[in-house]
Design a protein around this motif. Structure first.
Motif, short mmCIF file in Angstrom:
data_model
loop_
_atom_site.label_atom_id
_atom_site.label_comp_id
_atom_site.label_asym_id
_atom_site.label_seq_id
_atom_site.Cartn_x
_atom_site.Cartn_y
_atom_site.Cartn_z
N SER A 38 0.82 -1.22 0.00
CA SER A 38 0.00 0.00 0.00
C SER A 38 0.85 1.27 0.00
CB SER A 38 -0.95 0.00 1.20
OG SER A 38 -0.22 -0.04 2.40
N ASP A 39 2.09 1.19 0.48
CA ASP A 39 2.96 2.37 0.47
C ASP A 39 3.77 2.47 -0.83
OD1 ASP A 39 4.88 0.40 0.71
OD2 ASP A 39 5.71 1.16 2.59
N ALA A 40 3.40 1.66 -1.82
CA ALA A 40 4.01 1.64 -3.16
C ALA A 40 5.40 1.01 -3.19
CB ALA A 40 4.04 3.03 -3.79
N SER A 41 5.84 0.40 -2.10
CA SER A 41 7.14 -0.27 -2.11
C SER A 41 6.96 -1.72 -2.56
CB SER A 41 7.79 -0.22 -0.72
OG SER A 41 7.00 -0.91 0.23
N PRO A 42 7.96 -2.27 -3.24
CA PRO A 42 7.85 -3.65 -3.73
C PRO A 42 8.08 -4.66 -2.62
CG PRO A 42 9.99 -2.76 -4.29
CD PRO A 42 9.21 -1.63 -3.64
N VAL A 43 7.46 -5.81 -2.77
CA VAL A 43 7.66 -6.92 -1.85
C VAL A 43 7.55 -8.20 -2.65
CG1 VAL A 43 5.23 -6.99 -1.17
CG2 VAL A 43 6.95 -7.95 0.35
N THR A 44 8.37 -9.18 -2.31
CA THR A 44 8.34 -10.46 -3.04
C THR A 44 7.86 -11.57 -2.11
OG1 THR A 44 10.57 -11.17 -2.45
CG2 THR A 44 10.36 -9.73 -4.39
N ILE A 45 7.56 -12.70 -2.72
CA ILE A 45 7.17 -13.84 -1.90
C ILE A 45 8.32 -14.28 -1.01
CG2 ILE A 45 5.31 -14.61 -3.43
CD1 ILE A 45 7.17 -16.68 -4.62
N ALA A 46 9.54 -14.00 -1.42
CA ALA A 46 10.70 -14.32 -0.58
C ALA A 46 10.71 -13.46 0.68
CB ALA A 46 12.00 -14.13 -1.36
N ASP A 47 10.28 -12.21 0.57
CA ASP A 47 10.22 -11.33 1.74
C ASP A 47 9.24 -11.88 2.78
OD1 ASP A 47 11.98 -9.33 0.69
OD2 ASP A 47 10.33 -8.52 -0.49
N PHE A 48 8.04 -12.20 2.33
CA PHE A 48 7.03 -12.75 3.25
C PHE A 48 7.46 -14.11 3.80
CE2 PHE A 48 4.07 -10.01 0.74
CZ PHE A 48 3.51 -9.31 1.79
N GLY A 49 7.91 -14.97 2.92
CA GLY A 49 8.28 -16.33 3.33
C GLY A 49 9.44 -16.37 4.30
N SER A 50 10.47 -15.58 4.03
CA SER A 50 11.63 -15.60 4.93
C SER A 50 11.27 -15.00 6.28
CB SER A 50 12.83 -14.90 4.30
OG SER A 50 12.54 -13.56 3.98
N GLN A 51 10.44 -13.95 6.30
CA GLN A 51 10.02 -13.39 7.58
C GLN A 51 9.23 -14.43 8.39
OE1 GLN A 51 8.65 -9.32 7.76
NE2 GLN A 51 7.11 -9.82 9.31
N ALA A 52 8.35 -15.14 7.73
CA ALA A 52 7.56 -16.17 8.41
C ALA A 52 8.46 -17.26 8.99
CB ALA A 52 6.53 -16.78 7.45
N LEU A 53 9.39 -17.76 8.19
CA LEU A 53 10.28 -18.83 8.67
C LEU A 53 11.17 -18.38 9.82
CD1 LEU A 53 11.37 -20.56 5.33
CD2 LEU A 53 9.74 -21.41 7.04
N LEU A 54 11.75 -17.21 9.68
CA LEU A 54 12.65 -16.71 10.73
C LEU A 54 11.92 -16.49 12.05
CD1 LEU A 54 14.73 -14.19 8.62
CD2 LEU A 54 15.62 -16.23 9.75
N ILE A 55 10.81 -15.77 11.98
CA ILE A 55 10.10 -15.47 13.23
C ILE A 55 9.54 -16.74 13.85
CG2 ILE A 55 8.11 -14.29 14.24
CD1 ILE A 55 8.69 -11.93 12.37
N HIS A 56 8.98 -17.62 13.03
CA HIS A 56 8.42 -18.85 13.60
C HIS A 56 9.49 -19.67 14.31
CE1 HIS A 56 7.13 -23.09 13.65
NE2 HIS A 56 5.99 -22.55 14.02
#
Length: 133
Positions: A38-56
């Motif tokens: 929503s802030d017009a910055s790009p995000v990839t599936i790698a961004d979401f996936g790596s955040q999920a794996l690391l935090i979990h």
């Protein structure tokens, strides 16, 4: 008194390795799964996936710790196809050392992504009542 953080270091190293396995898979793919937040910055599936794996991985072993992350699950909740692409990556990326555990469901993946501050990153962390070390 000196405290050894060997166990924490070992778990963190495994978590980063597993996230690197996921990002390597994304880099090798033709479709990198890039979208715009929503802030017009790009995000990839790698961004979401790596955040999920690391935090979990870290939250599983250190549930009283707090985390700083850039992504929020709101984008994924609004885009079922993107959610499914990330879930496929996250649920199939494993490390040979299974002590990290795996994320059991899409809903849990969304929850741990938000443990990083619901997309507010360091701003979220600054507002939290965090104990001093």
């Amino acid at each position: 008194m000196t405290t050894s953080y060997a166990h924490e270091h070992h778990l963190a190293t495994l978590a980063v390795h597993r996230a690197a396995l996921l990002t390597t898979r994304v880099l090798a793919a033709t479709n990198k799964g890039t979208t715009t937040k929503s802030d017009a910055s790009p995000v990839t599936i790698a961004d979401f996936g790596s955040q999920a794996l690391l935090i979990h991985a870290l939250y599983t072993h250190f549930p009283n710790d707090t985390f700083v992350g850039e992504e929020s699950s709101s984008t994924l909740r609004a885009d079922p196809a993107l959610l499914e692409a990330i879930w496929t990556l996250v649920s199939t990326t494993h490390h040979s050392d299974d002590i990290l555990g795996s994320i059991p469901s899409r809903e849990e993946m969304l929850r741990v992504i938000n443990l990083g501050g619901s997309g507010e990153g360091g701003a979220h962390r600054a507002r939290m009542d965090v104990r001093s070390y």
